[in-house]
Scaffold this motif. Structure first.
Motif, mmCIF file in Angstrom:
data_model
loop_
_atom_site.group_PDB
_atom_site.id
_atom_site.type_symbol
_atom_site.label_atom_id
_atom_site.label_comp_id
_atom_site.label_asym_id
_atom_site.label_seq_id
_atom_site.Cartn_x
_atom_site.Cartn_y
_atom_site.Cartn_z
ATOM 1 N N LEU A 41 0.714 11.166 5.347
ATOM 2 C CA LEU A 41 0.399 9.753 5.573
ATOM 3 C C LEU A 41 1.075 9.236 6.833
ATOM 4 C CD1 LEU A 41 -0.897 7.081 4.763
ATOM 5 C CD2 LEU A 41 1.098 6.649 3.313
ATOM 6 N N THR A 48 2.464 1.687 -3.454
ATOM 7 C CA THR A 48 1.449 2.120 -4.412
ATOM 8 C C THR A 48 1.114 3.597 -4.214
ATOM 9 O OG1 THR A 48 0.512 -0.108 -4.491
ATOM 10 C CG2 THR A 48 -0.897 1.691 -5.244
ATOM 11 N N TYR A 49 0.923 3.995 -2.964
ATOM 12 C CA TYR A 49 0.603 5.388 -2.638
ATOM 13 C C TYR A 49 1.710 6.333 -3.112
ATOM 14 C CZ TYR A 49 -0.158 9.541 0.274
ATOM 15 O OH TYR A 49 -0.338 10.824 0.721
ATOM 16 N N MET A 105 -6.976 7.545 5.608
ATOM 17 C CA MET A 105 -7.137 8.284 4.358
ATOM 18 C C MET A 105 -7.696 9.681 4.591
ATOM 19 S SD MET A 105 -9.575 7.482 1.067
ATOM 20 C CE MET A 105 -11.040 7.718 2.048
ATOM 21 N N SER A 163 3.853 12.324 1.862
ATOM 22 C CA SER A 163 4.498 11.316 2.714
ATOM 23 C C SER A 163 4.331 11.635 4.191
ATOM 24 C CB SER A 163 5.991 11.218 2.387
ATOM 25 O OG SER A 163 6.178 10.834 1.058
ATOM 26 N N THR A 167 -5.049 11.805 6.261
ATOM 27 C CA THR A 167 -3.987 12.129 5.298
ATOM 28 C C THR A 167 -4.431 13.263 4.380
ATOM 29 O OG1 THR A 167 -3.161 9.853 5.341
ATOM 30 C CG2 THR A 167 -2.539 11.201 3.443
ATOM 31 N N ALA A 216 0.837 -1.212 0.000
ATOM 32 C CA ALA A 216 0.000 0.000 0.000
ATOM 33 C C ALA A 216 0.868 1.258 0.000
ATOM 34 C CB ALA A 216 -0.931 -0.007 1.206
ATOM 35 N N CYS A 271 1.483 8.953 -6.138
ATOM 36 C CA CYS A 271 1.706 10.373 -5.798
ATOM 37 C C CYS A 271 2.781 10.981 -6.684
ATOM 38 C CB CYS A 271 2.095 10.521 -4.333
ATOM 39 S SG CYS A 271 0.701 10.445 -3.202
#
Length: 140
Positions: A76, A26-27, A97, A73, A100, A23, A31
């Protein structure tokens, strides 16, 4: 998240499996690509588009994309520290989410205001749609 068994040299070891690393990759990958595209597409909304040299514009794209990645970053990371757990993203995904996004958008609005109004380190072109805020002059 699930319980997995691993057989190595005749010894069974149980361990918990989580998708947090996938995850996270992927994030950050999404981004990086999306923020780069965003920075390129919104360039005409800033004065540097018409006043900057090719090198200045290229540096601005790289600099702003890197800044966006840092904001994403750290947003999150903060959300995970407050709301995450070992099973994330299988558990507590929505809380992480929403937090963030809130941190990222909040800091971005603050940064835009600080850099265009207070520090004047960059400026908008006439193409940039802005929201008139009457009390804005009191905040300078």
């Amino acid at each position: 998240m699930g319980l997995r068994a691993q057989n190595r040299d005749g010894v069974m070891t149980l361990y918990l499996h989580s998708n947090w690393l996938r995850a996270l990759r992927t994030y950050l990958g999404a981004c990086a690509i999306l923020h780069f595209v965003w920075e390129v597409l919104q360039l005409p909304l800033y004065a540097i588009w018409s006043t900057g040299t090719f090198s200045e514009i290229a540096f601005a794209i790289l600099h702003c994309t890197t800044g966006d990645l840092m904001i994403a970053s750290l947003s999150l990371l903060t959300a995970l520290l407050v709301f995450g757990n070992f099973a994330w993203p299988s558990e507590r995904f929505v809380a992480v989410m929403v937090t963030t996004l809130g941190i990222g958008i909040g800091y971005t609005v603050y940064s835009e205001w600080m850099n265009t109004t207070v520090r004047k380190t960059w400026e908008y072109s006439k193409l940039m749609p802005t929201i008139p805020i009457p009390a804005r002059d009191c905040l300078r």
